[in-house]
Design a protein around this motif. Structure first.
Motif, PDB file in Angstrom:
ATOM      1  N   THR A 279      37.899  93.562  47.357  1.00 22.62           N
ATOM      2  CA  THR A 279      36.727  92.868  46.832  1.00 22.62           C
ATOM      3  C   THR A 279      35.766  93.882  46.224  1.00 22.62           C
ATOM      4  OG1 THR A 279      36.981  91.301  48.653  1.00 22.62           O
ATOM      5  CG2 THR A 279      34.943  91.174  47.396  1.00 22.62           C
ATOM      6  N   PRO A 280      35.958  94.200  44.949  1.00 20.12           N
ATOM      7  CA  PRO A 280      35.043  95.140  44.301  1.00 20.12           C
ATOM      8  C   PRO A 280      33.642  94.519  44.195  1.00 20.12           C
ATOM      9  CG  PRO A 280      36.859  94.538  42.835  1.00 20.12           C
ATOM     10  CD  PRO A 280      37.010  93.743  44.078  1.00 20.12           C
ATOM     11  N   ASP A 281      32.647  95.368  44.054  1.00 30.51           N
ATOM     12  CA  ASP A 281      31.256  94.939  43.961  1.00 30.51           C
ATOM     13  C   ASP A 281      30.962  94.417  42.546  1.00 30.51           C
ATOM     14  OD1 ASP A 281      28.503  94.651  43.879  1.00 30.51           O
ATOM     15  OD2 ASP A 281      28.103  96.540  44.927  1.00 30.51           O
ATOM     16  N   GLU A 282      30.935  93.107  42.415  1.00 32.50           N
ATOM     17  CA  GLU A 282      30.719  92.478  41.107  1.00 32.50           C
ATOM     18  C   GLU A 282      29.336  92.792  40.549  1.00 32.50           C
ATOM     19  OE1 GLU A 282      31.080  88.101  38.963  1.00 32.50           O
ATOM     20  OE2 GLU A 282      31.568  88.314  41.087  1.00 32.50           O
ATOM     21  N   ASP A 283      28.334  92.885  41.417  1.00 35.35           N
ATOM     22  CA  ASP A 283      26.987  93.208  40.945  1.00 35.35           C
ATOM     23  C   ASP A 283      26.945  94.607  40.335  1.00 35.35           C
ATOM     24  OD1 ASP A 283      25.920  90.753  41.704  1.00 35.35           O
ATOM     25  OD2 ASP A 283      25.374  91.483  43.703  1.00 35.35           O
ATOM     26  N   ARG A 284      27.711  95.505  40.890  1.00 32.33           N
ATOM     27  CA  ARG A 284      27.738  96.884  40.392  1.00 32.33           C
ATOM     28  C   ARG A 284      28.611  97.015  39.148  1.00 32.33           C
ATOM     29  NH1 ARG A 284      26.441 101.867  40.758  1.00 32.33           N
ATOM     30  NH2 ARG A 284      27.926 103.574  40.986  1.00 32.33           N
ATOM     31  N   LEU A 285      29.780  96.416  39.164  1.00 26.82           N
ATOM     32  CA  LEU A 285      30.733  96.565  38.054  1.00 26.82           C
ATOM     33  C   LEU A 285      30.444  95.625  36.887  1.00 26.82           C
ATOM     34  CD1 LEU A 285      34.013  97.066  40.087  1.00 26.82           C
ATOM     35  CD2 LEU A 285      32.842  98.765  38.695  1.00 26.82           C
ATOM     36  N   GLU A 286      29.663  94.581  37.115  1.00 26.81           N
ATOM     37  CA  GLU A 286      29.311  93.615  36.074  1.00 26.81           C
ATOM     38  C   GLU A 286      30.571  93.141  35.340  1.00 26.81           C
ATOM     39  OE1 GLU A 286      25.946  94.950  33.737  1.00 26.81           O
ATOM     40  OE2 GLU A 286      24.982  95.800  35.521  1.00 26.81           O
ATOM     41  N   ASP A 287      30.593  93.191  34.015  1.00 25.43           N
ATOM     42  CA  ASP A 287      31.753  92.690  33.255  1.00 25.43           C
ATOM     43  C   ASP A 287      33.036  93.472  33.542  1.00 25.43           C
ATOM     44  OD1 ASP A 287      30.374  90.623  32.080  1.00 25.43           O
ATOM     45  OD2 ASP A 287      30.319  91.507  30.067  1.00 25.43           O
ATOM     46  N   ALA A 288      32.930  94.693  34.029  1.00 25.31           N
ATOM     47  CA  ALA A 288      34.124  95.498  34.333  1.00 25.31           C
ATOM     48  C   ALA A 288      34.959  94.863  35.445  1.00 25.31           C
ATOM     49  CB  ALA A 288      33.734  96.921  34.702  1.00 25.31           C
ATOM     50  N   ILE A 289      34.374  93.952  36.203  1.00 21.62           N
ATOM     51  CA  ILE A 289      35.117  93.248  37.248  1.00 21.62           C
ATOM     52  C   ILE A 289      36.285  92.471  36.645  1.00 21.62           C
ATOM     53  CG2 ILE A 289      33.765  91.108  37.251  1.00 21.62           C
ATOM     54  CD1 ILE A 289      34.719  92.901  40.450  1.00 21.62           C
ATOM     55  N   ALA A 290      36.202  92.160  35.364  1.00 18.93           N
ATOM     56  CA  ALA A 290      37.265  91.412  34.684  1.00 18.93           C
ATOM     57  C   ALA A 290      38.599  92.139  34.726  1.00 18.93           C
ATOM     58  CB  ALA A 290      36.867  91.134  33.235  1.00 18.93           C
ATOM     59  N   PHE A 291      38.569  93.450  34.929  1.00 20.04           N
ATOM     60  CA  PHE A 291      39.802  94.232  34.932  1.00 20.04           C
ATOM     61  C   PHE A 291      40.498  94.252  36.292  1.00 20.04           C
ATOM     62  CE2 PHE A 291      37.355  95.652  31.330  1.00 20.04           C
ATOM     63  CZ  PHE A 291      38.308  95.583  30.330  1.00 20.04           C
ATOM     64  N   GLN A 292      39.943  93.578  37.278  1.00 16.96           N
ATOM     65  CA  GLN A 292      40.589  93.520  38.582  1.00 16.96           C
ATOM     66  C   GLN A 292      41.984  92.912  38.461  1.00 16.96           C
ATOM     67  OE1 GLN A 292      38.628  91.253  41.658  1.00 16.96           O
ATOM     68  NE2 GLN A 292      39.820  92.250  43.250  1.00 16.96           N
ATOM     69  N   GLY A 293      42.134  91.897  37.633  1.00 17.28           N
ATOM     70  CA  GLY A 293      43.451  91.293  37.423  1.00 17.28           C
ATOM     71  C   GLY A 293      44.414  92.233  36.726  1.00 17.28           C
ATOM     72  N   VAL A 294      43.902  93.094  35.854  1.00 19.21           N
ATOM     73  CA  VAL A 294      44.732  94.070  35.152  1.00 19.21           C
ATOM     74  C   VAL A 294      45.344  95.053  36.157  1.00 19.21           C
ATOM     75  CG1 VAL A 294      44.705  95.945  33.446  1.00 19.21           C
ATOM     76  CG2 VAL A 294      43.421  93.839  33.008  1.00 19.21           C
ATOM     77  N   ALA A 295      44.623  95.294  37.247  1.00 24.25           N
ATOM     78  CA  ALA A 295      45.086  96.251  38.257  1.00 24.25           C
ATOM     79  C   ALA A 295      46.415  95.825  38.887  1.00 24.25           C
ATOM     80  CB  ALA A 295      44.020  96.427  39.341  1.00 24.25           C
ATOM     81  N   MET A 296      46.778  94.566  38.746  1.00 15.76           N
ATOM     82  CA  MET A 296      48.057  94.083  39.284  1.00 15.76           C
ATOM     83  C   MET A 296      49.238  94.511  38.423  1.00 15.76           C
ATOM     84  SD  MET A 296      47.156  90.271  40.691  1.00 15.76           S
ATOM     85  CE  MET A 296      46.349  89.676  39.209  1.00 15.76           C
TER      86      MET A 296
END
Length: 156
Positions: free
Chosen positions: A103-120
């Motif tokens: 569970t990355p910090d969405e408040d910190r990563l902002e739009d970069a959180i979108a790449f969590q799916g890419v990490a798969m």
């Protein structure tokens, strides 16, 4: 709209409307990075003064993931302290190495959180990391960072 679709839309929006694109002056360092596994290329410039990232500009050619990641990175780091920018690099890299779990910090990563799916998808992680590795390199070359301490190689 589900979260996966929203994240895909964020990536596509940044790919279509690249923020901070185009090489600008003045700059303290310029780097050119290539992702040999897919051919993505990026030339990135950084301006860092008084301990903060003043500007990031770039030209690149590559997939939507690498291009969107660069756009999002520039939005996130301009105006941040160099120290916090490097910590954000670590947070992003940790997310990209997670395999899409955690569970990355969405408040910190902002739009970069979108790449969590890419990490798969290990083959796409280097696409998302290209700009982040280039920024880290540029900050080192600019003199804004004297020592990053022990480092894992960006070529892993």
């Amino acid at each position: 709209m589900d979260v996966t679709q929203m994240y895909q839309d964020i990536i596509l929006d940044h790919y279509r409307e690249k923020h901070h694109a185009g090489l600008r002056e003045p700059f303290d360092a310029e780097v050119h990075h290539v992702n040999p596994s897919c051919g993505d290329e990026l030339t990135l410039r950084v301006k860092a003064d008084d301990g903060s990232v003043q500007d990031v500009s770039y030209e690149g050619d590559g997939c939507s993931i690498s291009q969107a990641s660069t756009s999002i990175l520039a939005d996130l780091v301009i105006g941040r302290s160099v120290e916090d920018t490097l910590a954000l690099y670590d947070d992003f890299r940790t997310m990209m190495e997670s395999g899409g779990v955690g569970t990355p910090d969405e408040d910190r990563l902002e739009d970069a959180i979108a790449f969590q799916g890419v990490a798969m998808f290990p083959g796409r992680v280097k696409c998302a990391m290209l700009a982040w590795s280039a920024l880290r390199d540029a900050l080192m070359r600019s003199g804004a960072v004297s020592n990053l301490g022990p480092d894992r190689s960006d070529d892993e």
